[in-house]
Design a protein around this motif. Structure first.
Motif, short mmCIF file in Angstrom:
data_model
loop_
_atom_site.label_atom_id
_atom_site.label_comp_id
_atom_site.label_asym_id
_atom_site.label_seq_id
_atom_site.Cartn_x
_atom_site.Cartn_y
_atom_site.Cartn_z
N THR A 8 25.07 25.10 -14.79
CA THR A 8 25.12 26.34 -14.01
C THR A 8 23.95 26.40 -13.03
N GLY A 9 24.15 27.11 -11.93
CA GLY A 9 23.08 27.33 -10.97
C GLY A 9 22.62 26.08 -10.26
N THR A 10 23.53 25.38 -9.58
CA THR A 10 23.20 24.07 -9.01
C THR A 10 23.04 24.07 -7.49
N SER A 11 23.01 25.23 -6.86
CA SER A 11 22.93 25.24 -5.40
C SER A 11 21.56 24.78 -4.90
N LEU A 42 24.54 20.12 -1.54
CA LEU A 42 25.06 19.28 -2.63
C LEU A 42 26.27 18.47 -2.17
N LYS A 43 27.14 19.08 -1.38
CA LYS A 43 28.30 18.35 -0.86
C LYS A 43 27.87 17.15 -0.02
N ASP A 49 26.04 9.68 -1.26
CA ASP A 49 25.72 8.79 -2.37
C ASP A 49 26.91 8.47 -3.25
N GLN A 50 28.08 8.98 -2.90
CA GLN A 50 29.31 8.73 -3.67
C GLN A 50 29.11 9.11 -5.14
N LEU A 51 28.68 10.33 -5.36
CA LEU A 51 28.37 10.80 -6.72
C LEU A 51 29.59 11.40 -7.40
N ASP A 52 29.67 11.20 -8.70
CA ASP A 52 30.78 11.74 -9.49
C ASP A 52 30.45 13.18 -9.89
#
Length: 286
Positions: A8-11, A42-43, A49-52
């Motif tokens: 939670t809270g990842t902005s 984050l987008k 970085d091609q993150l999952d």
């Protein structure tokens, strides 16, 4: 199959860094935030970085929002391995001056949000007989501080909630419980908390003013003289969270810096990581 993690809270701040760090270490990350308009940074990182990482809307003060995010993960993956209760809000103001709305807000975000997110994931973790709940509290969850009593009260509540939960959830259902307790963090969270305190007419009033001014001067002085020893980066705290996730038998409590350890020493010297108190409660009650 990858372990998946709901954060939670990842902005911004610790949540942002934690989402990226976990993805870079092989986890499937569900990065959540209240306002998806704040997801651009984050987008961009995900794309570059091609993150999952999958971004989901989740407001920790809204049970419907919480359940929708959790159910989406379960429907997609059939499991939920780790919950990281990271969303929080700083607040410094005298109890006399705080409005009812402010008191409810700081409690909702920092305490009720932890309960509701944990409540949402427990049925699934209990059924799968595995899981981990990591809650980012604060040294303010162990030690009360001037003008932070409402924030500290909420964080004390979160600490007590997790401690009590650990006494009967961990062993029978293999659900690990840990509170991660940072001290000062050099992130947008800290900037926002300070700005919220000193702007918009939120300074202490009346006889509290000289005490408050002394408090703020002390904060700024310590930051200027000992910035490297007092304040951690969001990434440094994120690394401590990852260490907890990778530990086979993590403790109930983890401070994230030497400064935090020293600050809490009087409270923690008898049981630094919380394992003794959990064992004592189990022996007494169970």
């Amino acid at each position: 199959m990858k372990q998946n993690v709901l954060i939670t809270g990842t902005s911004t701040g610790v949540g942002f860094e934690t989402a990226i760090l976990f993805a870079n270490n092989g986890y499937k990350v569900y990065a959540t935030m209240r306002n998806l308009k704040k997801a651009n940074a984050l987008k961009t990182k995900i794309e570059n970085d091609q993150l999952d990482i999958e971004i989901l809307q989740l407001d920790v003060t809204d049970i419907t929002s919480i359940n929708a995010a959790v159910n989406k993960i379960i429907n997609k993956d059939g499991k939920l391995d780790i919950l990281i209760n990271n969303a929080g809000a700083g607040f410094a103001k005298t109890t006399e001056q705080a409005t009812e709305e402010e008191i409810r807000w700081v409690t909702e975000v920092n305490y009720h949000g932890v309960i509701f997110c944990t409540q949402a994931v427990l049925p699934f973790m209990r059924k799968q007989k595995s899981g981990q709940i990591i809650t980012i509290t604060s040294v303010g969850g162990l030690v009360g501080q001037p003008f932070n009593e409402l924030y500290c009260g909420a964080k004390f509540g979160a600490e007590g909630f997790m401690e009590a939960l650990a006494t009967y959830i961990s062993e029978p259902f293999n659900i690990k419980i840990t509170c991660v307790e940072p001290g000062g963090i050099s992130t947008e969270f800290m900037t926002s908390a300070v700005n919220k305190t000193i702007t918009e007419g939120q300074l202490a009033t009346g006889e509290y003013v000289p005490i408050f001014e002394k408090y703020m001067a002390g904060l700024q002085n310590r930051a200027n003289q000992n910035e490297n020893s007092v304040y951690q980066t969001g990434l440094e705290v994120a690394q401590e969270i990852l260490n907890v996730a990778k530990t086979e038998n993590p403790p109930l409590r983890v401070r994230t810096s030497d400064w935090a350890e020293k600050f809490c020493k009087l409270k923690t010297s008898a049981d630094s990581d919380g394992t003794k108190i959990v064992a004592q409660i189990k022996e007494s009650y169970l």
